[in-house]
Design a protein around this motif. Structure first.
Motif, PDB file in Angstrom:
ATOM      1  N   GLY A  46       0.818  -1.221   0.000  1.00 32.99           N
ATOM      2  CA  GLY A  46       0.000   0.000   0.000  1.00 32.99           C
ATOM      3  C   GLY A  46       0.831   1.239   0.000  1.00 32.99           C
ATOM      4  N   TYR A  47       1.927   1.280   0.772  1.00 32.86           N
ATOM      5  CA  TYR A  47       2.787   2.459   0.835  1.00 32.86           C
ATOM      6  C   TYR A  47       3.595   2.620  -0.450  1.00 32.86           C
ATOM      7  N   MET A  50       1.562   4.295  -3.060  1.00 35.26           N
ATOM      8  CA  MET A  50       1.438   5.739  -2.872  1.00 35.26           C
ATOM      9  C   MET A  50       2.669   6.471  -3.379  1.00 35.26           C
ATOM     10  N   GLY A 234      -2.539   0.829  -8.044  1.00 36.62           N
ATOM     11  CA  GLY A 234      -3.559   1.016  -7.026  1.00 36.62           C
ATOM     12  C   GLY A 234      -4.835   1.671  -7.510  1.00 36.62           C
ATOM     13  N   THR A 238      -8.692   0.953  -6.174  1.00 33.18           N
ATOM     14  CA  THR A 238      -9.531   1.999  -5.581  1.00 33.18           C
ATOM     15  C   THR A 238     -10.870   2.106  -6.286  1.00 33.18           C
ATOM     16  N   SER A 241     -13.109  -0.755  -5.495  1.00 30.74           N
ATOM     17  CA  SER A 241     -13.588  -0.820  -4.120  1.00 30.74           C
ATOM     18  C   SER A 241     -14.893  -0.061  -3.916  1.00 30.74           C
ATOM     19  N   THR A 336      -6.965   7.553  -5.761  1.00 32.25           N
ATOM     20  CA  THR A 336      -6.248   6.481  -5.078  1.00 32.25           C
ATOM     21  C   THR A 336      -5.548   7.002  -3.827  1.00 32.25           C
ATOM     22  N   SER A 339      -8.231   8.269  -1.201  1.00 29.45           N
ATOM     23  CA  SER A 339      -8.945   7.157  -0.564  1.00 29.45           C
ATOM     24  C   SER A 339      -8.045   6.374   0.375  1.00 29.45           C
ATOM     25  N   SER A 340      -6.762   6.229   0.002  1.00 26.05           N
ATOM     26  CA  SER A 340      -5.822   5.511   0.868  1.00 26.05           C
ATOM     27  C   SER A 340      -5.668   6.227   2.199  1.00 26.05           C
ATOM     28  N   ASP A 343      -8.950   5.874   4.213  1.00 27.96           N
ATOM     29  CA  ASP A 343      -9.133   4.534   4.768  1.00 27.96           C
ATOM     30  C   ASP A 343      -8.156   4.239   5.902  1.00 27.96           C
ATOM     31  N   MET A 344      -6.966   4.855   5.858  1.00 32.13           N
ATOM     32  CA  MET A 344      -6.002   4.638   6.936  1.00 32.13           C
ATOM     33  C   MET A 344      -6.361   5.427   8.193  1.00 32.13           C
TER      34      MET A 344
END
Length: 539
Positions: A46-47, A50, A234, A238, A241, A336, A339-340, A343-344
């Motif tokens: 995930g990181y 980004m 990603g 996204t 999702s 993306t 949203s990341s 969500d975090m």
């Protein structure tokens, strides 16, 4: 999970998702990047995603170039169609002039020799009019203020198109995803009717055997597929999702992949037909018409448009198309990242106006960082980051990690069970082989070869200084090292035996299999629902 699901946005209509996904996959990679590559060659994840997305925001400078061209379209005479501008040199050739017609009809003779190689007016407009290119990356030069203002306008437009999430993005894609196809069809027909178009088509389709033996060609082809499809970045995760859990992602992935490939193929015909025309007009081999690079589409297409009736009209339509293609890609990337973060940190970021404020700050920072791209040496920096930052080795490595996570971490069989539960049909056995063996193997081999068969980046005849290559590899490694650093950190922070520490890296995702359809509809989202479109499109 159910609490978060209830607060998470969803697409209002299925076609909005399809258009958004198509707009992300079918963008600058098809019309802008794919042709110039053809011309050149004939958890922790995930990181890392980004980091890659941050580098991908670089491509908004392409929209700024297109916007500047669009502004020039409203002049009485298109500036790239003549050699009467302050930036033109004695080598400039006006391919629309009466003299050019006389030369190729035998009524006038001009001594065009390789020592006195000509350049089309479109090439000189790009290099000297738009960019005012300096001698290299170490010669930054001055800021092109008109380009800076165009960059600012593009960021403002991107912000207001997605600031409300999928509610606003879903409406914008009706225009940005459909209009480019109409314009591309028109350009294709016009390009194929130009004199010399067949020469360009043959160059596009006929492989050069010696180049096929070059490993670098195949590596760039693999990287381009991943770049164009948006795999491992990603964005598809996204966008997917926001679907309902019983969405048929299996069918969507196959159709979107087919649409993407066909679009790249058609765009190649449009570009190379124009290049064939330019080669015949300048009486030079097609591989000497322009330098392969990010400006290829800004030379070939404008030159073809200048030969059409009402060139200003068609030029306006083309550059609007290019801007829309780029906006779709930028939309998905920004969504993306946003949203990341949401969500975090759901407790903090899902409050009133939190999304809008975060997005405003992020866009502002990106704009400031990209100001060097608007200088006279900016195009060299752009080429460097394009080559090392958001594609190539880093995407290959990230694709490998994602396939291992799906094929072995979550389990290929469990993945098939999840797809069958959600869509009603079980994936073919070939997908299991791809998730577990074929795709990871191909990605890892290409990743290793990118280091073994490394070829230094050049820009036409320009060779970058050594420090630029070191910077390029730092950019590449910045997205790769995130994954092993995260893994080592998780192991070190886990108490227990070595086996227990290693198992934390394979922390299982909640298994949706076994739930009834009605139960899945109630939650509308399970953890496995998001990665499916991305993972299927890897195949």
């Amino acid at each position: 999970m159910e609490t978060k699901a209830n607060k998470r946005e969803q697409w209002i209509k299925k076609r909005e998702y399809i258009l958004a996904a198509a707009g992300n996959m079918i963008g600058l990679g098809n019309v802008w990047r794919f042709p110039y590559l053809c011309y050149k060659n004939g958890g922790g994840t995930g990181y890392a995603i980004m980091v890659i997305q941050l580098y991908s925001r670089l491509y908004i400078i392409v929209l700024a170039w297109a916007l500047l061209y669009l502004i020039y379209c409203f002049r009485a005479t298109l500036p790239w169609a003549t050699c009467n501008n302050p930036w033109n040199t004695d080598r400039c050739v006006d391919l629309t002039s009466a003299n050019w017609t006389a030369v190729h009809s035998g009524n006038l003779s001009v001594n065009w020799t390789p020592e006195n190689l000509t350049k089309s007016s479109a090439s000189e407009f790009w290099e000297r009019g738009v960019l005012s290119m300096s001698g290299g990356i170490d010669e930054v030069g001055t800021v092109k203020w008109e380009l800076l203002l165009c960059l600012l306008a593009c960021w403002v437009a991107c912000y207001f198109c997605i600031w409300k999430g999928v509610r606003s993005t879903g409406k914008v894609v009706y225009v940005t995803a459909v209009f480019p196809y109409v314009m591309l069809a028109i350009l294709l027909v016009r390009g194929l009717t130009l004199p010399g178009a067949w020469q360009g088509v043959v160059y596009y389709l006929y492989p050069e055997p010696s180049r096929l033996a070059d490993l670098q060609v195949w590596m760039e082809a693999c990287a381009q597929v991943l770049f164009s499809y948006g795999v491992a970045s990603g964005t598809l995760i996204t966008l997917g999702s926001y679907n309902k859990v019983d969405n048929n992602c299996y069918r969507d992935s196959l159709w979107l992949c087919m649409l993407n490939s066909c679009t790249s193929l058609i765009a190649g015909f449009a570009v190379f037909s124009a290049l064939g025309f330019m080669a015949q007009a300048q009486d030079v081999p097609i591989n000497m018409v322009v330098d392969s690079g990010p400006g290829l589409a800004f030379i070939a297409f404008p030159q073809a448009l200048a030969m059409m009736p009402l060139p200003q009209l068609w030029s306006v339509c083309f550059f609007i198309m290019l801007i829309m293609l780029g906006l779709d890609t930028v939309f998905a990337g920004l969504e993306t990242i946003t949203s990341s973060v949401i969500d975090m940190f759901p407790g903090t970021m899902r409050g009133p106006w939190r999304r809008e404020i975060f997005l405003l700050l992020f866009c502002s920072v990106c704009f400031v960082i990209q100001i060097p791209l608007t200088t006279q040496g900016g195009v060299y920096l752009f080429q460097l980051v394009d080559n090392y930052g958001a594609n190539g080795a880093c995407i290959l490595f990230l694709s490998f990690v994602q396939c291992v996570a799906v094929g072995w971490g979550f389990g290929a069989e469990r993945m098939c069970d999840a797809v069958e539960e959600m869509t009603g049909q079980r994936p073919w056995f070939i997908f299991i082989l791809c998730w577990r063996y074929f795709t990871p193997l191909i990605c890892m081999v290409c990743f290793i070869c990118s280091f073994v068969d490394y070829q230094a980046l050049t820009f036409g005849n320009y060779v970058y200084p050594d420090w630029a290559y070191y910077l390029g590899w730092v950019i590449t490694l910045s997205s790769i090292v995130v994954i092993p650093i995260w893994a080592i950190g998780k192991i070190c922070l886990t108490k227990g035996s070595l086996k227990q520490c290693l198992l934390v890296l394979w922390h299982p995702v909640s298994d949706p299999v076994g739930h009834k359809k009605k139960d899945m509809k109630e939650t509308e989202l399970t953890p496995i629902s998001a990665p499916l479109p991305d993972m299927l499109s890897i195949f």
